[in-house]
Write an enzyme that holds these catalytic residues in place. Structure first.
Site, short mmCIF file in Angstrom:
data_model
loop_
_atom_site.label_atom_id
_atom_site.label_comp_id
_atom_site.label_asym_id
_atom_site.label_seq_id
_atom_site.Cartn_x
_atom_site.Cartn_y
_atom_site.Cartn_z
N TYR A 284 0.85 -1.18 0.00
CA TYR A 284 0.00 0.00 0.00
C TYR A 284 0.89 1.23 0.00
CZ TYR A 284 -3.52 3.38 1.69
OH TYR A 284 -4.36 4.45 1.83
N ASP B 120 9.23 2.57 -0.44
CA ASP B 120 8.21 3.22 0.38
C ASP B 120 8.50 2.85 1.83
OD1 ASP B 120 6.04 3.94 1.89
OD2 ASP B 120 4.57 3.48 0.32
N LYS C 73 4.79 9.01 8.78
CA LYS C 73 4.59 8.49 10.14
C LYS C 73 5.63 9.01 11.14
CE LYS C 73 1.90 4.64 8.43
NZ LYS C 73 0.50 4.81 8.72
N1 HOZ Z 1 -3.64 3.53 6.18
C1 HOZ Z 1 -3.55 3.33 7.59
C2 HOZ Z 1 -3.32 1.91 7.89
N2 HOZ Z 1 -2.25 1.29 7.17
C3 HOZ Z 1 -4.74 3.97 8.33
C4 HOZ Z 1 -5.95 3.15 8.45
C5 HOZ Z 1 -7.13 3.87 9.12
O1 HOZ Z 1 -6.94 4.65 10.02
O2 HOZ Z 1 -8.25 3.63 8.70
#
Ligand code: HOZ
Length: 435
Positions: free
Chosen positions: A144, A239, A267
């Site tokens: 992701y 990433d 982060k």
């Molecule tokens: N994209 C984050 C998790 N890998 C945030 C998920 C969320 O807070 O819904």
């Protein structure tokens, strides 16, 4: 556990925000719960609006490696706050931050601050395309890279959690340039590059996949990606939004000794405030405007509050000792969880690297999205709920990591392991074990 105030807030939130949340996974839908509404947090504990306290292994999805409300980070933000919140004009602290990043991350010679990991990945891909003059990118199933259009193909995190392979709203014309291949399968990369390598601007990869649960790279995998990119003149983008400053001061690239061309950060670099960054070789970064023509901008980019929080965090991490401690604690936790699963007769595969971990409800091994998807998500959901009722907050999705931080003490880990023994016994009784 009484969660009536969270329940009431959720009802209200749903009338005002899609699904009552500002990001999907936290809604708790995937694990059959309503979200907690958090009132405050300190160290490794979060307190909901009903006053329930939980040991937290999400840590705001990764940034809070030093724990919630870390005094150094809070003091740094407070000191800057008195002088204003944002100017949109350069500040001294941006130089300090850039210098720190360049010092800590081996491949970064120049850096551009943005506001999120999504922006970092989107901008890095644009830069790779602008730099190489090529259109195609290769990514990997289950990785992701935020929610920019060209990267939302067979993505991890919320997309795998909710079973969304692509998403309406992203034109085919855009994703036709994105090729998604199985993670940890070097052969498929070599085959694809043989066919279209001279059209590929970049290969973008999470050096440790941490959005389909946690999956470490197979030996030689990252080296192979590096070699293939060099051979075909494509850029290698790491990433490191999750792994940056998490696997060690220099992230995964230092941990594995691989030099990417571009790196995406997020982060931890924001210390819990909204920050991202991308950086790499000077020669490539100088294609970004205003030196070059690859355009990317942001009103709040490099804003002083975020820089102060991030810098305080990086300074603390640079002092050393923390990484050994959190890795050791994660090993202790994972072994405790593994033993709890064994004694409950539940098949759980624990993938762990550094302070990242994930327990997949499958006999495993889990090496890619296909094997991660074999997890019994109903069993995970039950485990999540049973742990929540015992005061432990894991990610509300099978396909996210858990994060051990410097604020987790042995007694917190022991409480977690004890709770897991009880929770997994319930899972063992209610869910038929997989073979
Ligand atoms: N994209 C984050 C998790 N890998 C945030 C998920 C969320 O807070 O819904």
């Amino acid at each position: 556990m009484n969660r009536s105030i969270s329940k009431r807030l959720y009802e209200e939130a749903r009338t005002l925000m899609p699904g009552g949340v500002n990001s999907p996974v936290r809604s708790g839908r995937a694990v059959g719960v309503e979200p907690l509404f958090i009132q405050k947090a300190g160290g490794c504990r979060i307190t909901d609006e009903d006053g329930n306290v939980y040991i937290d292994y999400v840590g705001s999805w990764g940034p809070l490696i030093l724990g919630h409300s870390n005094p150094e980070v809070v003091a740094a933000v407070a000191a800057v706050l008195e002088r204003g919140t944002s100017y949109g004009i350069p500040t001294r602290i941006e130089i300090e931050m850039a210098r720190k990043v360049v010092e800590m991350v081996p491949s970064i010679e120049m850096v551009r601050m943005v506001n999120s990991g999504t922006e970092a990945a989107m901008s890095a891909v644009r830069l790779a395309r602008g730099y190489t003059g090529r259109k195609k990118i290769i990514k990997f199933d289950g990785c992701y890279h935020g929610h920019a259009d060209s990267l939302l193909v067979k993505s991890g995190s919320g997309l795998v959690t909710f079973g969304i392979p692509g998403t309406p709203g992203v034109p085919d014309e855009i994703v036709k340039h994105t090729l998604s291949l199985p993670y940890n399968d070097l052969e498929s990369v070599r085959r694809a590059m043989k066919e279209v390598g001279d059209e590929v601007a970049a290969i973008i990869v999470e050096p440790v996949a941490a959005n389909m649960g946690v999956v470490a790279p197979a030996p030689g995998y990252l080296e192979g990606l590096r070699q293939t990119c060099t051979e075909y003149g494509a850029l290698l983008i790491f990433d490191e939004v999750i792994t940056g400053f998490r696997l060690g001061p220099g992230g995964a690239q230092e941990y594995f000794g691989i030099t990417p061309d571009l790196t995406c950060l997020g982060k931890i670099i924001g210390g819990g405030l909204p920050v991202g960054a991308y950086g790499g070789k000077k020669e490539i970064m100088e294609h970004v405007a205003p030196v070059g023509n690859v355009y990317q901008a942001g009103t709040l980019s490099g804003n002083p509050l975020a820089m102060a929080a991030g810098l305080a965090m990086l300074n603390a991490l640079g002092r050393g000792g923390i990484y050994e401690q959190i890795e050791k604690n994660n090993a202790y936790l994972c072994e405790g969880l593994r033993m709890a699963a064994v004694s409950a007769g539940v098949s759980v595969t624990l993938n762990r690297i550094g302070s990242l971990g994930c327990g997949f409800f499958t006999p495993g091994p889990v090496t890619d999205l296909e094997s991660a998807a074999k997890s019994d998500t109903k069993a995970y959901a039950l485990f999540f709920r049973e742990m929540l009722d015992r005061g432990v907050y894991f990610a509300p999705s099978q396909f996210e990591a858990f994060f051990v931080g410097a604020a987790h003490q042995r007694e917190d880990l022991d409480l977690t392991i004890q709770a897991a023994h009880e929770a997994l016994r319930v899972v063992g009784q209610k869910c038929s074990p997989q073979s």
